[in-house]
Enzyme design. Sequence first.
Site, PDB file in Angstrom:
ATOM      1  N   GLU A   1      34.928  85.263 123.638  1.00 34.25           N
ATOM      2  CA  GLU A   1      34.286  84.250 124.477  1.00 34.25           C
ATOM      3  C   GLU A   1      33.833  84.921 125.756  1.00 34.25           C
ATOM      4  OE1 GLU A   1      35.249  79.978 126.664  1.00 34.25           O
ATOM      5  OE2 GLU A   1      36.669  81.615 126.729  1.00 34.25           O
ATOM      6  N   ASP A  30      39.828  84.425 123.891  1.00 36.22           N
ATOM      7  CA  ASP A  30      39.550  83.575 125.043  1.00 36.22           C
ATOM      8  C   ASP A  30      39.151  84.410 126.267  1.00 36.22           C
ATOM      9  OD1 ASP A  30      39.915  80.715 126.016  1.00 36.22           O
ATOM     10  OD2 ASP A  30      41.250  81.709 127.437  1.00 36.22           O
ATOM     11  N   HIS A  63      35.197  72.987 122.008  1.00 35.59           N
ATOM     12  CA  HIS A  63      36.145  72.078 122.661  1.00 35.59           C
ATOM     13  C   HIS A  63      35.982  71.999 124.174  1.00 35.59           C
ATOM     14  CE1 HIS A  63      37.684  76.052 123.279  1.00 35.59           C
ATOM     15  NE2 HIS A  63      38.552  75.589 124.157  1.00 35.59           N
ATOM     16  N   ASP A 114      43.444  81.674 118.075  1.00 35.70           N
ATOM     17  CA  ASP A 114      42.885  81.763 119.420  1.00 35.70           C
ATOM     18  C   ASP A 114      43.794  82.694 120.224  1.00 35.70           C
ATOM     19  OD1 ASP A 114      41.418  81.108 121.786  1.00 35.70           O
ATOM     20  OD2 ASP A 114      41.047  79.113 120.948  1.00 35.70           O
TER      21      ASP A 114
HETATM   22  O1  TEU Z   1      37.333  78.647 128.522  1.00 36.51           O
HETATM   23  C1  TEU Z   1      36.845  79.453 129.545  1.00 36.51           C
HETATM   24  C2  TEU Z   1      36.162  78.777 130.593  1.00 36.51           C
HETATM   25  O2  TEU Z   1      35.758  79.416 131.520  1.00 36.51           O
HETATM   26  C3  TEU Z   1      35.981  77.306 130.473  1.00 36.51           C
HETATM   27  O3  TEU Z   1      37.034  76.705 131.109  1.00 36.51           O
HETATM   28  C4  TEU Z   1      34.692  76.941 131.042  1.00 36.51           C
HETATM   29  O4  TEU Z   1      34.455  77.597 132.238  1.00 36.51           O
HETATM   30  C5  TEU Z   1      34.572  75.535 131.355  1.00 36.51           C
HETATM   31  O5  TEU Z   1      34.938  74.733 130.302  1.00 36.51           O
HETATM   32  C6  TEU Z   1      33.164  75.233 131.678  1.00 36.51           C
HETATM   33  O6  TEU Z   1      33.136  74.508 132.827  1.00 36.51           O
HETATM   34  C7  TEU Z   1      38.443  79.075 127.831  1.00 36.51           C
HETATM   35  C8  TEU Z   1      38.891  77.992 126.889  1.00 36.51           C
HETATM   36  O7  TEU Z   1      37.890  77.767 125.930  1.00 36.51           O
HETATM   37  C9  TEU Z   1      39.235  76.773 127.674  1.00 36.51           C
HETATM   38  O8  TEU Z   1      39.554  75.681 126.861  1.00 36.51           O
HETATM   39  C10 TEU Z   1      40.396  77.135 128.573  1.00 36.51           C
HETATM   40  O9  TEU Z   1      40.692  76.060 129.414  1.00 36.51           O
HETATM   41  C11 TEU Z   1      40.109  78.371 129.412  1.00 36.51           C
HETATM   42  O10 TEU Z   1      39.519  79.425 128.678  1.00 36.51           O
HETATM   43  C12 TEU Z   1      41.405  78.931 129.966  1.00 36.51           C
HETATM   44  O11 TEU Z   1      42.148  79.511 128.945  1.00 36.51           O
END
Ligand code: TEU
Length: 546
Positions: free
Chosen positions: A242, A200, A315, A98
């Site tokens: 993502e 990410d 997750h 990641d």
């Molecule tokens: O997620 C991006 C993100 O925007 C998420 O937090 C999403 O908006 C939210 O879950 C939906 O409400 C990534 C990762 O997958 C996440 O676990 C991290 O917290 C985030 O980035 C920050 O790195």
Amino acid sequence: MTYQWWHNAVVYQIYPRSFYDSNGDGIGDIPGIILKLDYLADLGINVIWLSPIYKSPMVDNGYDIADYQDIAAEFGTMQDMEQLIREARDRNIRIMMDLVVNHTSDQHPWFIQAQSSPNNAYRDYYIWRDPPRDRALPDQQQSIFGGSAWQWHEASKQYYYHLFSKHQPDLNWENPAVQQAIFAMINWWIEKGIGGFRLDVIDLIGKQVDKGITANGPNLHPLLQKMHRATFAATDLLTVGETWGVTADQAKCYSAPARKELSMVFQFEHITQTWENGDKWQPVALDIRRLKETLSKWQIALQNEGWNALFWSNHDLPRAVSKFGDDKCYRVASAKMLATTLHFLKGTPFIYQGEEIAMSNVQFDTLEHYKDIETLNFYQVKTAAGMAHDEMMQAIYKNSRDNARTPMQWNARKNAGFSCGVPWIGINSNYLQVNVDQALADKNSVLQHYKKLIAYRKSLAVITEGDFTPLLEEHDKVFAYLRKNEEMQILVLSNFSGESQSLVFPRELHNRRVEDLLHNYDKVDFLTGEITLKPYESFAVKLRGK
Ligand code: TEU
Ligand code: CA
């Protein structure tokens, strides 16, 4: 089109903290993953996407990285990591890291340096602004985890910018030194023999803060092409970005091979359609017609250019069976239906840990049991804005990220066999019925169903390469499609409802002999012309000659 190894691969996502605890401290770890590699090899997957295992203060469970080239002590050591890469490779499984490079932890040495003085060489690694007057905020930009995106830094009387928590300052990607440092780190991991990266929130790195542009900034694609040239170009890595809110046209920009950016991206349209006005704390019912349209749209849009990443869960999301199926009356049937539907689509499927045994959402009685920073922050934000406690708890039950983060359920023993200590977060109370031991022993389990699906992806080229054609587009509850190449034609039919559904096939499918591939009720070997599907019934069949 030239096919790469990852076009017919199946990826399994591990959230290390919740997978398997080898030493009883209550936290899943890398040696724990190594102990379960045979389970994963037996499932048939080819890639493990490992959520972050880097050194981190764990404000956001590792998505706040303090050292990209070290391992969090609670997860193990660099030797453990190297052993994982090796032992996985021995089983034909590649490790996908990641890559969290929109931001670092505020404990990263770069940020500690940057904070020490406005003249420090690392100051410009991050995004700092003067207050327009007194301590007034530079602007109204909001953090994705709630509250202002600007954090006051008293010593230098400036604000720094953070799109996530204030402990996750955003890197300044306009600084070439940041780019070079990240590219060098990526290459360091490539040298270690990893199989790919999940990038990410990669759509944020082209941001232009002063214009309030965050996602899809003008620098985004040029930066990715630069990253590709400096890192991925000489490899066969699987790279998946993502990208919340991505459109199909943008997805092609990322994933069309000629553009030399990424292998594929995650789109979230099928996820956010149950969020009122894009707000996950205002959940609305799933509309199957809309879901069908979305899935078909993405299949068709990337049919000949670009590539889909296929997933129901991760997750950050609710459990697949709880969101898209029925985790009460039809847990097993609906989980199999969802698996069949997704795994026969064109693209690379991602399975989130526990999905293969149909783990479901959790409902903790009190807020204290929740650990996720987003959930806890938004509880404050929403209740301060007048939302009632009970209403917020209902929203948490639907969409809290902790739904996906309760420990993997291995068996019916203490702590579901996850840990012999005290787990860092509660176990879902259904573990006595829902666990891996049970699924291995039951030949009709969801797990066995996944094994068959994964095996079909290796043996039937039509799943990887064939055309996609939606059928019965007007049907409110049944998603149906054909996959077709020169050798064969596969029909997939899925009832997304808890009621029986009748339908009439298009003319050319009347009176056809078919060969069963997979079903969750009874085997089908002849299509008359009409059919009544049982609740959540789903099957895939190969069409035979007339
Ligand atoms: O997620 C991006 C993100 O925007 C998420 O937090 C999403 O908006 C939210 O879950 C939906 O409400 C990534 C990762 O997958 C996440 O676990 C991290 O917290 C985030 O980035 C920050 O790195
Ligand atoms: Ca541990």
